[in-house]
Motif scaffolding. Structure first.
Motif, PDB file in Angstrom:
ATOM      1  N   ASP A  73     -96.407  25.133 -33.621  1.00 62.03           N
ATOM      2  CA  ASP A  73     -95.498  26.044 -34.324  1.00 62.03           C
ATOM      3  C   ASP A  73     -94.057  25.554 -34.264  1.00 62.03           C
ATOM      4  OD1 ASP A  73     -97.577  27.708 -35.040  1.00 62.03           O
ATOM      5  OD2 ASP A  73     -97.225  29.156 -33.421  1.00 62.03           O
ATOM      6  N   ASP A  74     -93.632  25.061 -33.106  1.00 65.91           N
ATOM      7  CA  ASP A  74     -92.273  24.538 -32.974  1.00 65.91           C
ATOM      8  C   ASP A  74     -92.092  23.271 -33.805  1.00 65.91           C
ATOM      9  OD1 ASP A  74     -91.532  26.599 -31.318  1.00 65.91           O
ATOM     10  OD2 ASP A  74     -91.719  25.446 -29.464  1.00 65.91           O
ATOM     11  N   GLU A  75     -93.128  22.446 -33.853  1.00 62.74           N
ATOM     12  CA  GLU A  75     -93.062  21.226 -34.657  1.00 62.74           C
ATOM     13  C   GLU A  75     -92.927  21.574 -36.140  1.00 62.74           C
ATOM     14  OE1 GLU A  75     -95.898  17.410 -35.650  1.00 62.74           O
ATOM     15  OE2 GLU A  75     -96.043  18.300 -33.648  1.00 62.74           O
ATOM     16  N   LYS A  76     -93.702  22.560 -36.599  1.00 62.73           N
ATOM     17  CA  LYS A  76     -93.616  23.000 -37.993  1.00 62.73           C
ATOM     18  C   LYS A  76     -92.244  23.599 -38.301  1.00 62.73           C
ATOM     19  CE  LYS A  76     -98.507  23.940 -38.691  1.00 62.73           C
ATOM     20  NZ  LYS A  76     -99.531  24.991 -38.863  1.00 62.73           N
ATOM     21  N   ALA A  77     -91.726  24.402 -37.373  1.00 65.58           N
ATOM     22  CA  ALA A  77     -90.411  25.013 -37.569  1.00 65.58           C
ATOM     23  C   ALA A  77     -89.319  23.947 -37.626  1.00 65.58           C
ATOM     24  CB  ALA A  77     -90.126  26.009 -36.444  1.00 65.58           C
ATOM     25  N   THR A  78     -89.444  22.925 -36.800  1.00 67.10           N
ATOM     26  CA  THR A  78     -88.477  21.835 -36.786  1.00 67.10           C
ATOM     27  C   THR A  78     -88.510  21.070 -38.112  1.00 67.10           C
ATOM     28  OG1 THR A  78     -88.727  21.622 -34.398  1.00 67.10           O
ATOM     29  CG2 THR A  78     -87.759  19.763 -35.531  1.00 67.10           C
ATOM     30  N   ALA A  79     -89.702  20.785 -38.604  1.00 71.56           N
ATOM     31  CA  ALA A  79     -89.843  20.072 -39.876  1.00 71.56           C
ATOM     32  C   ALA A  79     -89.288  20.914 -41.024  1.00 71.56           C
ATOM     33  CB  ALA A  79     -91.310  19.727 -40.131  1.00 71.56           C
ATOM     34  N   SER A  80     -89.546  22.205 -40.990  1.00 71.31           N
ATOM     35  CA  SER A  80     -89.027  23.098 -42.026  1.00 71.31           C
ATOM     36  C   SER A  80     -87.501  23.129 -41.996  1.00 71.31           C
ATOM     37  CB  SER A  80     -89.592  24.507 -41.828  1.00 71.31           C
ATOM     38  OG  SER A  80     -89.006  25.401 -42.730  1.00 71.31           O
ATOM     39  N   TYR A  81     -86.948  23.223 -40.808  1.00 74.82           N
ATOM     40  CA  TYR A  81     -85.490  23.244 -40.661  1.00 74.82           C
ATOM     41  C   TYR A  81     -84.875  21.936 -41.163  1.00 74.82           C
ATOM     42  CZ  TYR A  81     -80.890  23.544 -38.449  1.00 74.82           C
ATOM     43  OH  TYR A  81     -79.545  23.554 -38.212  1.00 74.82           O
ATOM     44  N   ALA A  82     -85.498  20.815 -40.826  1.00 71.89           N
ATOM     45  CA  ALA A  82     -84.994  19.511 -41.271  1.00 71.89           C
ATOM     46  C   ALA A  82     -85.012  19.420 -42.799  1.00 71.89           C
ATOM     47  CB  ALA A  82     -85.823  18.385 -40.660  1.00 71.89           C
ATOM     48  N   SER A  83     -86.075  19.910 -43.416  1.00 71.71           N
ATOM     49  CA  SER A  83     -86.162  19.906 -44.872  1.00 71.71           C
ATOM     50  C   SER A  83     -85.082  20.777 -45.491  1.00 71.71           C
ATOM     51  CB  SER A  83     -87.546  20.379 -45.332  1.00 71.71           C
ATOM     52  OG  SER A  83     -88.521  19.436 -44.985  1.00 71.71           O
ATOM     53  N   GLN A  84     -84.832  21.930 -44.888  1.00 75.05           N
ATOM     54  CA  GLN A  84     -83.778  22.823 -45.378  1.00 75.05           C
ATOM     55  C   GLN A  84     -82.408  22.160 -45.267  1.00 75.05           C
ATOM     56  OE1 GLN A  84     -83.961  26.663 -43.414  1.00 75.05           O
ATOM     57  NE2 GLN A  84     -86.184  26.684 -43.593  1.00 75.05           N
ATOM     58  N   ILE A  85     -82.165  21.480 -44.151  1.00 76.48           N
ATOM     59  CA  ILE A  85     -80.885  20.799 -43.953  1.00 76.48           C
ATOM     60  C   ILE A  85     -80.723  19.681 -44.979  1.00 76.48           C
ATOM     61  CG2 ILE A  85     -79.567  19.316 -42.361  1.00 76.48           C
ATOM     62  CD1 ILE A  85     -79.487  22.252 -41.603  1.00 76.48           C
ATOM     63  N   LEU A  86     -81.771  18.895 -45.200  1.00 73.57           N
ATOM     64  CA  LEU A  86     -81.707  17.815 -46.183  1.00 73.57           C
ATOM     65  C   LEU A  86     -81.446  18.383 -47.578  1.00 73.57           C
ATOM     66  CD1 LEU A  86     -81.878  14.854 -46.984  1.00 73.57           C
ATOM     67  CD2 LEU A  86     -84.366  15.132 -47.138  1.00 73.57           C
ATOM     68  N   ASP A  87     -82.171  19.434 -47.951  1.00 73.04           N
ATOM     69  CA  ASP A  87     -81.981  20.048 -49.264  1.00 73.04           C
ATOM     70  C   ASP A  87     -80.548  20.552 -49.415  1.00 73.04           C
ATOM     71  OD1 ASP A  87     -84.622  19.530 -49.886  1.00 73.04           O
ATOM     72  OD2 ASP A  87     -85.306  21.572 -49.418  1.00 73.04           O
ATOM     73  N   SER A  88     -80.025  21.145 -48.368  1.00 71.10           N
ATOM     74  CA  SER A  88     -78.650  21.648 -48.393  1.00 71.10           C
ATOM     75  C   SER A  88     -77.650  20.501 -48.538  1.00 71.10           C
ATOM     76  CB  SER A  88     -78.364  22.439 -47.118  1.00 71.10           C
ATOM     77  OG  SER A  88     -77.046  22.899 -47.089  1.00 71.10           O
ATOM     78  N   ALA A  89     -77.890  19.401 -47.828  1.00 67.15           N
ATOM     79  CA  ALA A  89     -76.986  18.248 -47.901  1.00 67.15           C
ATOM     80  C   ALA A  89     -77.024  17.620 -49.287  1.00 67.15           C
ATOM     81  CB  ALA A  89     -77.353  17.223 -46.827  1.00 67.15           C
ATOM     82  N   VAL A  90     -78.216  17.522 -49.874  1.00 66.81           N
ATOM     83  CA  VAL A  90     -78.350  16.966 -51.218  1.00 66.81           C
ATOM     84  C   VAL A  90     -77.617  17.857 -52.216  1.00 66.81           C
ATOM     85  CG1 VAL A  90     -80.012  16.501 -53.094  1.00 66.81           C
ATOM     86  CG2 VAL A  90     -80.489  15.705 -50.766  1.00 66.81           C
ATOM     87  N   LYS A  91     -77.773  19.164 -52.064  1.00 65.09           N
ATOM     88  CA  LYS A  91     -77.067  20.104 -52.946  1.00 65.09           C
ATOM     89  C   LYS A  91     -75.555  19.951 -52.774  1.00 65.09           C
ATOM     90  CE  LYS A  91     -76.771  24.980 -54.115  1.00 65.09           C
ATOM     91  NZ  LYS A  91     -77.204  26.313 -53.772  1.00 65.09           N
ATOM     92  N   GLU A  92     -75.085  19.845 -51.538  1.00 67.10           N
ATOM     93  CA  GLU A  92     -73.654  19.670 -51.251  1.00 67.10           C
ATOM     94  C   GLU A  92     -73.140  18.368 -51.843  1.00 67.10           C
ATOM     95  OE1 GLU A  92     -69.895  20.544 -49.804  1.00 67.10           O
ATOM     96  OE2 GLU A  92     -71.633  21.855 -49.773  1.00 67.10           O
TER      97      GLU A  92
END
Length: 96
Positions: A73-92
């Protein structure tokens, strides 16, 4: 004091817990570096670069999560968070 090698400097052991300002400063620098790198990468190519970066991040995260012995569960949450951060950075970076 912001320093990438603080722990290796003499007296660094006296400041084992970073201040809120240090944490915020490090996060700000990480964000700025990520956005600047993405902007430069995406000047020439768009989706293929982002997807390669995404795959590498997720692969490296999986490896590090295993080293830290995180639960699934922590591994999945970490991967999800990383994807969100990448998406946010790409948008920025203004590339999507």
């Amino acid at each position: 004091m912001l320093s990438a090698d603080r722990d290796f400097k003499p007296g660094g052991e006296h400041f084992a817990i970073p201040t809120q300002g240090e944490v915020e400063g490090k996060l700000m620098v990480s964000e700025l570096v990520a956005v600047a790198c993405l902007q430069e990468l995406l000047k020439k190519e768009h989706a293929p670069v982002v997807e390669r970066v995404r795959r590498r991040i997720l692969r490296d995260l999986k490896h590090r999560c295993r080293e830290l012995k995180l639960c699934t569960d922590d591994e999945k949450a970490t991967a999800s968070y990383a994807s969100q951060i990448l998406d946010s950075a790409v948008k920025e970076a203004g590339c999507r």
